[in-house]
Motif scaffolding. Structure first.
Motif, short mmCIF file in Angstrom:
data_model
loop_
_atom_site.label_atom_id
_atom_site.label_comp_id
_atom_site.label_asym_id
_atom_site.label_seq_id
_atom_site.Cartn_x
_atom_site.Cartn_y
_atom_site.Cartn_z
N ARG A 1 -13.24 -3.28 -10.84
CA ARG A 1 -14.31 -3.86 -11.64
C ARG A 1 -15.46 -4.35 -10.76
O ARG A 1 -16.63 -4.25 -11.13
CB ARG A 1 -13.76 -5.00 -12.49
CG ARG A 1 -14.81 -5.70 -13.34
CD ARG A 1 -14.16 -6.75 -14.22
NE ARG A 1 -13.50 -6.16 -15.37
CZ ARG A 1 -12.43 -6.66 -15.97
NH1 ARG A 1 -11.88 -7.76 -15.50
NH2 ARG A 1 -11.91 -6.08 -17.01
N LYS A 2 -15.14 -4.88 -9.59
CA LYS A 2 -16.17 -5.41 -8.70
C LYS A 2 -17.08 -4.32 -8.15
O LYS A 2 -18.16 -4.59 -7.65
CB LYS A 2 -15.51 -6.17 -7.54
CG LYS A 2 -14.92 -7.51 -7.97
CD LYS A 2 -14.23 -8.21 -6.82
CE LYS A 2 -13.63 -9.54 -7.28
NZ LYS A 2 -12.90 -10.22 -6.18
N LYS A 3 -16.63 -3.08 -8.25
CA LYS A 3 -17.47 -1.97 -7.81
C LYS A 3 -18.51 -1.60 -8.86
O LYS A 3 -19.28 -0.65 -8.67
CB LYS A 3 -16.60 -0.75 -7.49
CG LYS A 3 -15.67 -0.97 -6.30
CD LYS A 3 -14.83 0.26 -6.02
CE LYS A 3 -13.91 0.03 -4.83
NZ LYS A 3 -13.05 1.21 -4.54
N ASN A 4 -18.50 -2.35 -9.98
CA ASN A 4 -19.47 -2.15 -11.07
C ASN A 4 -19.41 -0.74 -11.65
O ASN A 4 -20.43 -0.19 -12.09
CB ASN A 4 -20.90 -2.45 -10.58
CG ASN A 4 -21.09 -3.90 -10.22
OD1 ASN A 4 -20.57 -4.78 -10.90
ND2 ASN A 4 -21.81 -4.15 -9.14
N ILE A 5 -18.22 -0.17 -11.64
CA ILE A 5 -18.07 1.17 -12.21
C ILE A 5 -17.80 1.08 -13.70
O ILE A 5 -18.36 1.83 -14.50
CB ILE A 5 -16.93 1.93 -11.49
CG1 ILE A 5 -17.30 2.16 -10.03
CG2 ILE A 5 -16.64 3.26 -12.18
CD1 ILE A 5 -16.21 2.77 -9.20
N THR A 6 -16.96 0.13 -14.09
CA THR A 6 -16.63 -0.03 -15.50
C THR A 6 -16.10 -1.43 -15.76
O THR A 6 -15.58 -2.09 -14.85
CB THR A 6 -15.58 1.00 -15.95
OG1 THR A 6 -15.31 0.84 -17.34
CG2 THR A 6 -14.28 0.84 -15.17
N ASN A 7 -16.25 -1.89 -16.98
CA ASN A 7 -15.67 -3.17 -17.40
C ASN A 7 -14.47 -2.97 -18.31
O ASN A 7 -13.81 -3.93 -18.70
CB ASN A 7 -16.72 -4.02 -18.13
CG ASN A 7 -17.73 -4.61 -17.16
OD1 ASN A 7 -17.38 -4.99 -16.05
ND2 ASN A 7 -18.98 -4.67 -17.58
N LYS A 8 -14.21 -1.71 -18.67
CA LYS A 8 -13.10 -1.40 -19.57
C LYS A 8 -12.14 -0.43 -18.89
O LYS A 8 -12.56 0.57 -18.32
CB LYS A 8 -13.62 -0.78 -20.88
CG LYS A 8 -14.16 -1.80 -21.86
CD LYS A 8 -13.04 -2.64 -22.45
CE LYS A 8 -13.57 -3.60 -23.50
NZ LYS A 8 -12.48 -4.43 -24.06
N PHE A 9 -10.86 -0.75 -18.99
CA PHE A 9 -9.85 0.11 -18.39
C PHE A 9 -8.95 0.69 -19.48
O PHE A 9 -8.59 0.01 -20.44
CB PHE A 9 -8.98 -0.70 -17.42
CG PHE A 9 -9.76 -1.35 -16.31
CD1 PHE A 9 -10.36 -0.58 -15.33
CD2 PHE A 9 -9.90 -2.72 -16.26
CE1 PHE A 9 -11.08 -1.18 -14.31
CE2 PHE A 9 -10.62 -3.33 -15.25
CZ PHE A 9 -11.21 -2.55 -14.26
N TYR A 10 -8.60 1.96 -19.29
CA TYR A 10 -7.65 2.62 -20.18
C TYR A 10 -6.58 3.28 -19.32
O TYR A 10 -6.89 3.96 -18.34
CB TYR A 10 -8.35 3.66 -21.06
CG TYR A 10 -9.46 3.06 -21.90
CD1 TYR A 10 -9.16 2.24 -22.99
CD2 TYR A 10 -10.79 3.28 -21.59
CE1 TYR A 10 -10.16 1.67 -23.75
CE2 TYR A 10 -11.81 2.72 -22.35
CZ TYR A 10 -11.48 1.91 -23.42
OH TYR A 10 -12.48 1.34 -24.17
N PHE A 11 -5.33 3.06 -19.70
CA PHE A 11 -4.22 3.48 -18.86
C PHE A 11 -3.40 4.57 -19.56
O PHE A 11 -2.96 4.39 -20.70
CB PHE A 11 -3.33 2.28 -18.54
CG PHE A 11 -4.10 1.14 -17.91
CD1 PHE A 11 -4.35 1.12 -16.55
CD2 PHE A 11 -4.60 0.11 -18.70
CE1 PHE A 11 -5.07 0.09 -15.97
CE2 PHE A 11 -5.31 -0.93 -18.12
CZ PHE A 11 -5.55 -0.94 -16.76
N LEU A 12 -3.24 5.67 -18.86
CA LEU A 12 -2.62 6.88 -19.39
C LEU A 12 -3.47 7.42 -20.54
O LEU A 12 -4.46 6.81 -20.94
CB LEU A 12 -1.18 6.65 -19.82
CG LEU A 12 -0.22 6.12 -18.73
CD1 LEU A 12 1.21 6.09 -19.25
CD2 LEU A 12 -0.30 6.96 -17.45
N ALA A 13 -3.10 8.54 -21.07
CA ALA A 13 -3.89 9.17 -22.14
C ALA A 13 -2.97 9.54 -23.29
O ALA A 13 -1.79 9.84 -23.07
CB ALA A 13 -4.59 10.41 -21.60
#
Length: 313
Positions: free
Chosen positions: A36-48
């Protein structure tokens, strides 16, 4: 698109770590915070979501768009919906033209569950039924396109890092799935930061008839993990099949005391956020009886285990 691929690649490294060993909630949270600190995304999704579970091509709804919808559904289920509440949603991909630019959007239509005869076209149908609530979240049964039922858990306080909640349950699910611990536990399917999706366990689901996977007891002995809590019978079906994994973690000296303190903090946050009335469900007769059994189990663990074994025989 490149950003989405980058996010998936970085998340894959975290998932691989979680597959190799059971990460503690703090370890898992810190790995995600670095991303998150890399400012790539604020939302995480795990597996599909498994394509065998949901046909995305027919409805032109991507797995990512479905997860975005589940973010909203998690808030709805945890904050608004009551037990027994039913809703019907339709997700449909549309193209709209704004200022000479064509954009593709997902239209979400909500209908009461008893009004299902509408012209849905090629929309993805999602039936939602809230079935109950526990200490850390509320559970709904989802059925997508008249397919298999799946268990959708929306967490009450997803930002709090402790032995329950998403930062504990998601790495637990990933690790158990990787090691095929599915004989007497539901299979973890996929998750977001505020919610998790598991296999739905029916009253007739019998672990003895499941031909694949190993039992949690076998796995716990190998890995030095905590035992499942057998006192809360509402967390088991009639065949002693566990409905969710609970607060599985590695055993260590002082664990119970640490868990107790984190639990106090969780309830303090809950009261601060929702008021004293939020504790009302925990003051029922069944809840107080369960707390009493927990206290007895802590003081006399061997006696309690013997009584439980005899009651199951």
């Amino acid at each position: 698109m490149n950003n989405e691929i980058q996010i998936k690649t970085l998340l894959a490294t975290i998932i691989i770590e979680a597959q190799k060993e059971l990460l503690s909630p703090v370890e898992f949270y810190n790995l995600c915070q670095k991303l998150r600190k890399k400012n790539i995304t604020n939302k995480f999704y795990f597996l599909a979501p498994n394509p065998n579970l949901i046909n995305f091509k027919h409805h032109k709804i991507t797995a990512h768009k479905l997860c975005k919808f589940l973010d909203k559904l998690a808030y709805y289920v945890s904050h608004i919906a009551e037990e027994g509440h039913q809703e019907l949603f339709y997700l449909q991909k549309l193209s709209i033209r704004l200022r000479n630019t064509t954009r593709k959007v997902v239209l979400v239509t909500k209908r009461r569950a008893d009004y299902q005869s509408i012209n849905s076209g090629n929309a993805m149908k999602i039936e939602v039924e809230v079935v109950g609530a526990g200490m850390i979240g509320r559970v709904a049964r989802l059925r997508i396109n008249d397919g298999k039922d799946i268990a959708f858990k929306a967490f009450f306080d997803p930002d709090f890092v402790w032995q329950h909640g998403p930062w504990a349950e998601i790495p637990i699910g990933i690790r158990l799935k990787a090691c095929q611990v599915t004989k007497d536990l539901p299979e973890f399917l996929f998750a977001g930061q505020d919610w998790a999706v598991w296999e739905w366990i029916y009253p007739h689901t019998n672990p003895q008839l499941r031909t694949t996977g190993i039992t949690y007891e076998q796995f716990a002995k190998q890995e030095g993990l905590t035992r499942l809590n057998p006192l809360n019978r509402s967390n088991y079906n009639p065949y002693n099949m566990r409905l969710d994994p609970g607060g599985i973690q590695k055993e260590y000296w002082g664990r119970r005391f640490h868990d107790f303190l984190r639990g106090i903090v969780f309830y303090f946050r809950k009261v601060h956020r929702e008021g004293l009335k939020s504790l009302t469900p925990y003051l029922s007769g069944s809840s107080l009886c369960y707390l009493w059994l927990r206290l007895v189990a802590l003081i006399f663990p061997r006696v309690t285990q013997t009584q439980l074994r005899s009651s199951h025989d």
